[in-house]
Design a protein around this motif. Structure first.
Motif, PDB file in Angstrom:
ATOM      1  N   ARG A 515      -2.191  -6.352   2.927  1.00  0.00           N
ATOM      2  CA  ARG A 515      -2.139  -5.338   1.864  1.00  0.00           C
ATOM      3  C   ARG A 515      -1.011  -5.673   0.875  1.00  0.00           C
ATOM      4  O   ARG A 515       0.001  -4.990   0.782  1.00  0.00           O
ATOM      5  N   TYR A 516      -1.219  -6.733   0.128  1.00  0.00           N
ATOM      6  CA  TYR A 516      -0.205  -7.210  -0.824  1.00  0.00           C
ATOM      7  C   TYR A 516       0.222  -6.135  -1.833  1.00  0.00           C
ATOM      8  O   TYR A 516       1.342  -6.136  -2.315  1.00  0.00           O
ATOM      9  N   GLU A 517      -0.689  -5.222  -2.164  1.00  0.00           N
ATOM     10  CA  GLU A 517      -0.373  -4.244  -3.225  1.00  0.00           C
ATOM     11  C   GLU A 517       0.806  -3.345  -2.824  1.00  0.00           C
ATOM     12  O   GLU A 517       1.516  -2.827  -3.676  1.00  0.00           O
ATOM     13  N   LYS A 518       1.023  -3.246  -1.501  1.00  0.00           N
ATOM     14  CA  LYS A 518       2.122  -2.380  -1.044  1.00  0.00           C
ATOM     15  C   LYS A 518       3.491  -2.977  -1.383  1.00  0.00           C
ATOM     16  O   LYS A 518       4.484  -2.266  -1.453  1.00  0.00           O
ATOM     17  N   LEU A 519       3.517  -4.299  -1.576  1.00  0.00           N
ATOM     18  CA  LEU A 519       4.764  -4.954  -1.990  1.00  0.00           C
ATOM     19  C   LEU A 519       5.252  -4.368  -3.316  1.00  0.00           C
ATOM     20  O   LEU A 519       6.436  -4.085  -3.483  1.00  0.00           O
ATOM     21  N   MET A 520       4.330  -4.214  -4.240  1.00  0.00           N
ATOM     22  CA  MET A 520       4.719  -3.677  -5.543  1.00  0.00           C
ATOM     23  C   MET A 520       5.068  -2.195  -5.425  1.00  0.00           C
ATOM     24  O   MET A 520       6.030  -1.723  -6.053  1.00  0.00           O
ATOM     25  N   GLU A 521       4.312  -1.490  -4.613  1.00  0.00           N
ATOM     26  CA  GLU A 521       4.612  -0.052  -4.421  1.00  0.00           C
ATOM     27  C   GLU A 521       6.014   0.123  -3.824  1.00  0.00           C
ATOM     28  O   GLU A 521       6.720   1.069  -4.152  1.00  0.00           O
ATOM     29  N   ALA A 522       6.413  -0.814  -2.982  1.00  0.00           N
ATOM     30  CA  ALA A 522       7.727  -0.712  -2.338  1.00  0.00           C
ATOM     31  C   ALA A 522       8.848  -0.667  -3.367  1.00  0.00           C
ATOM     32  O   ALA A 522       9.930  -0.156  -3.096  1.00  0.00           O
ATOM     33  N   PHE A 523       8.592  -1.219  -4.546  1.00  0.00           N
ATOM     34  CA  PHE A 523       9.643  -1.277  -5.562  1.00  0.00           C
ATOM     35  C   PHE A 523       9.362  -0.344  -6.738  1.00  0.00           C
ATOM     36  O   PHE A 523       9.952  -0.477  -7.804  1.00  0.00           O
ATOM     37  N   GLY A 524       8.434   0.580  -6.555  1.00  0.00           N
ATOM     38  CA  GLY A 524       8.187   1.593  -7.579  1.00  0.00           C
ATOM     39  C   GLY A 524       7.130   1.225  -8.596  1.00  0.00           C
ATOM     40  O   GLY A 524       6.879   1.980  -9.534  1.00  0.00           O
ATOM     41  N   GLY A 525       6.502   0.067  -8.438  1.00  0.00           N
ATOM     42  CA  GLY A 525       5.420  -0.308  -9.351  1.00  0.00           C
ATOM     43  C   GLY A 525       4.079   0.223  -8.854  1.00  0.00           C
ATOM     44  O   GLY A 525       4.014   0.957  -7.865  1.00  0.00           O
ATOM     45  N   PRO A 549       4.602  -2.412 -14.258  1.00  0.00           N
ATOM     46  CA  PRO A 549       4.472  -3.488 -13.269  1.00  0.00           C
ATOM     47  C   PRO A 549       3.380  -3.124 -12.266  1.00  0.00           C
ATOM     48  O   PRO A 549       3.407  -2.037 -11.677  1.00  0.00           O
ATOM     49  N   THR A 550       2.410  -4.021 -12.116  1.00  0.00           N
ATOM     50  CA  THR A 550       1.234  -3.698 -11.298  1.00  0.00           C
ATOM     51  C   THR A 550       0.884  -4.903 -10.437  1.00  0.00           C
ATOM     52  O   THR A 550       1.033  -6.040 -10.878  1.00  0.00           O
ATOM     53  N   LEU A 551       0.451  -4.641  -9.231  1.00  0.00           N
ATOM     54  CA  LEU A 551      -0.065  -5.719  -8.384  1.00  0.00           C
ATOM     55  C   LEU A 551      -1.427  -5.299  -7.853  1.00  0.00           C
ATOM     56  O   LEU A 551      -1.551  -4.260  -7.195  1.00  0.00           O
ATOM     57  N   ILE A 552      -2.430  -6.109  -8.182  1.00  0.00           N
ATOM     58  CA  ILE A 552      -3.783  -5.803  -7.729  1.00  0.00           C
ATOM     59  C   ILE A 552      -4.166  -6.783  -6.628  1.00  0.00           C
ATOM     60  O   ILE A 552      -4.136  -7.999  -6.821  1.00  0.00           O
TER      61      ILE A 552
END
Ligand code: ADP
Ligand code: TZD
Length: 578
Positions: A515-525, A549-552
């Motif tokens: 779940r790579y998208e959680k990496l960005m969520e971890a930093f507020g993106g 900043p977004t990670l899909i």
């Protein structure tokens, strides 16, 4: 004299470095603080420079390298700043990669005490960095005295951006920073480099020779390389292509000098035009592995080393490049801007366009191949494959042609290059001459910082992993970067199995459904999990709208990739089958 009066007439190494960089138009620094450059980063920021702090120097180095590609033609190299030994080494791959790609970059590293290093007495982070950098870059310098900082930085800039651009190492020992000198003398010691990337005007006879060869061609072809994109001579290159009517092929990072939808683009008929062409004009492109060394079957040769019979005209600033793989019949040594404008002057307004049977044959091939591709792109399988996902990216770049595209991976690279059209120059930034993984987040950061435009980074899941921690950097600076990970569970694909039946997965396989998208969520993106083309489209469109900043995490069929993408043939085959 009071202390105040004394300090006001003195300057020091820290400030001279900053003043020298600023004097030469360098305002962005990509780096990572630590001994002995922590205060330098603070002071740079205090003095109005933009200091982008990374999580690993490799990524800061990549950012500086691509900033050099974007701005080098204006005489401004990219600059990376690191600590000594390990920090320096971490950035060295990027410096070597910049040199390999002909991008101007200066790596500035702090270093430990010379007298201890040179006697190998075991200093903190001891290393003879200058000696190690030298074989990996175009030039390397060390400054020992504050009064030489101006010269050191001037030399580094000139070495990086003049002639064939490349990487430069600048070694600044810790002791230099606190050295003081009279402020007026310090100011007078700085050099504003005049004409850092001087034009190199081609010899008139080289232009005549080339035009004569081109005039006699029945099946001419123009090949645009990333040197042509770098040179920022876009209008003249467009005019040369259009006035001559010659079909052209853009190399990966030359896409967009003319829009990929241009009627003269032969990209969709590449495997037809390379072996068929009789005269090929190379503009800022080397005949290296990416062009099968100008010979062999790709070029219509009988065997892998046989010449296909083409005559080559090559425009390059480095005359040592000529004849490196096959004979260059008409070399034009000079900068691309000057060479192309000299060719335009020689062409005038009465150039005879190439024979119609050549251009018609190319158009027939193109039409067929484009129709075939359209059929593939129209499919919408579940899970997504590279084509269906890239169909979305393709639509988005059509609607947002100012967006920059960063691209790395194997299949994720090859398919993106051929499917996603670029409409403007220097919008596509990728793995370059080495096909190096790990440029993704560093390039994305610099692309956003240098251009003030939106950035979409399409990365294979393996490729992303090399620089993944920099999503924190993207979030921290609130950069308008949308990372799209093509997640197919591994290197190339996710289907390999361990032949022994043991517990370890195969070497190319990753954690499934990560779940790579959680990496960005971890930093507020913003994190997006996209299983369908509709989810992917919405994710990218939202990111472009908001600039957040977004990670899909785009889930791709794990069986979809091929080994090594399009360069499977470079894998050595085992001589023995066990
Ligand atoms: P590609 O990978 O796109 O084929 P390469 O990196 O192999 O491109 O080739 C780029 C070439 O462009 C290099 O040989 C380099 O010397 C040349 N070059 C770079 N900048 C200039 C310039 N301003 N003028 C002329 N040649 C240039
Ligand atoms: N290490 C470095 C620095 N550069 C490399 N090119 C490689 C290793 C080898 N390599 C490739 O050439 S592509 C690739 C590696 C590890 C990754 C391919 O997997 P991916 O992309 O997930 O990024 P696809 O789309 O699944 O093919």
């Amino acid at each position: 004299m009071s202390n105040d009066a004394q300090t006001s007439t003195l300057t020091d190494g820290f400030h001279l470095v900053i003043d020298a960089l600023k004097l030469n138009g360098i305002s962005n620094i990509y780096g990572l603080p630590g001994i002995p450059v922590t205060d330098l980063t603070r002071m740079m920021q205090a003095e109005g420079m933009r200091v982008i702090s990374f999580r690993h120097e490799a990524n800061a180095g990549n950012a500086a390298a691509i900033a050099g590609f974007m701005n080098g033609a204006k005489g401004v190299p990219g600059v990376c700043l690191t600590v000594s030994a390990p920090g320096f080494l971490n950035a060295l791959v990027a410096l070597a990669n910049a040199t390999t790609n002909c991008w101007p970059m200066i790596l500035i590293s702090g270093s430990s005490e010379r007298e201890i290093v040179d006697l190998s007495q075991g200093d903190y982070e001891e290393m003879d960095q200058l000696a190690i950098a030298k074989p990996l870059c175009k030039a390397a310098f060390r400054v020992l005295n504050a009064e030489d900082i101006g010269v050191g930085i001037a030399r580094a800039i000139r070495a990086a951006v003049s002639g064939r651009p490349g990487g430069v190492y600048l070694d600044l020992p810790a002791k230099l920073f606190s050295q003081t000198m009279d402020a007026a003398a310090g100011k007078a010691s700085l050099i504003k480099v005049v004409d850092p990337a001087p034009r190199q005007i081609p010899a008139p006879e080289s232009i005549t020779r080339a035009l004569n060869l081109l005039k006699g061609a029945k099946k001419p072809l123009i090949l645009l390389g990333k040197g042509a994109a770098y040179a920022q001579a876009d209008k003249d290159i467009q005019a040369l292509v259009e006035k001559t009517g010659i079909p052209y092929l853009p190399m990966s990072m030359a896409k967009g000098i003319l829009p990929d939808t241009h009627p003269q683009s032969a990209a969709a008929a590449r495997s037809f035009v390379l072996p068929e062409a009789d005269v090929v004009l190379l503009i800022g492109a080397r005949l290296n592995w990416l062009l099968s060394h100008g010979k062999g079957k790709t070029w219509g040769g009988k065997d892998h080393k046989d010449w296909g019979g083409q005559k080559f005209i090559q425009i390059d600033i480095a005359s040592t490049e000529f004849d490196s793989n096959v004979r260059i019949d008409a070399p034009i040594a000079g900068d691309i801007g000057s060479c192309v404008s000299a060719m335009l002057a020689g062409i005038g307004n009465s150039w005879t366009k190439p024979p119609a049977d050549w251009t018609n044959a190319i158009n027939d091939k193109k039409t067929k191949n484009i129709a075939k591709m359209a059929e593939t792109l129209a499919k919408d399988p579940k899970p997504m494959n590279f084509h269906s996902a890239l169909n979305v990216v393709r639509d988005i770049f059509k609607a947002h042609p100012d967006t920059l595209l960063v691209n790395e991976g194997a299949n994720a690279l090859d398919f993106t290059r051929s499917i996603v059209d670029m409409y403007k120059p220097r919008k596509r930034l990728d793995v370059g001459t080495w096909g190096v993984m790990g440029i993704g987040m560093g390039f994305a950061v610099a692309a956003a910082v240098e251009s003030n435009q939106r950035v979409v980074a399409v990365c294979g899941d393996s490729a992303f992993g090399f620089s993944g921690m920099e999503v924190e950097t993207i979030a921290r600076y609130n950069l308008p970067v949308c990372v799209v990970i093509f997640n197919n569970n591994g290197v190339y694909r996710g289907t390999d199995v361990n032949p022994t039946g043991g517990a370890d997965v195969a070497p190319t396989v990753f954690v499934k459904d990560a779940r790579y998208e959680k990496l960005m969520e971890a930093f507020g993106g913003v994190g997006v999990y996209a299983q369908t083309t509709a989810e992917l489209r919405k994710g990218i469109e939202d990111a472009l709208k908001s600039g957040k900043p977004t990670l899909i995490n785009a889930i791709i069929d794990e069986t979809a990739g091929t080994e090594s993408g399009r360069i499977t043939s470079l894998n050595p085959a085992a001589a023995l089958k066990k």
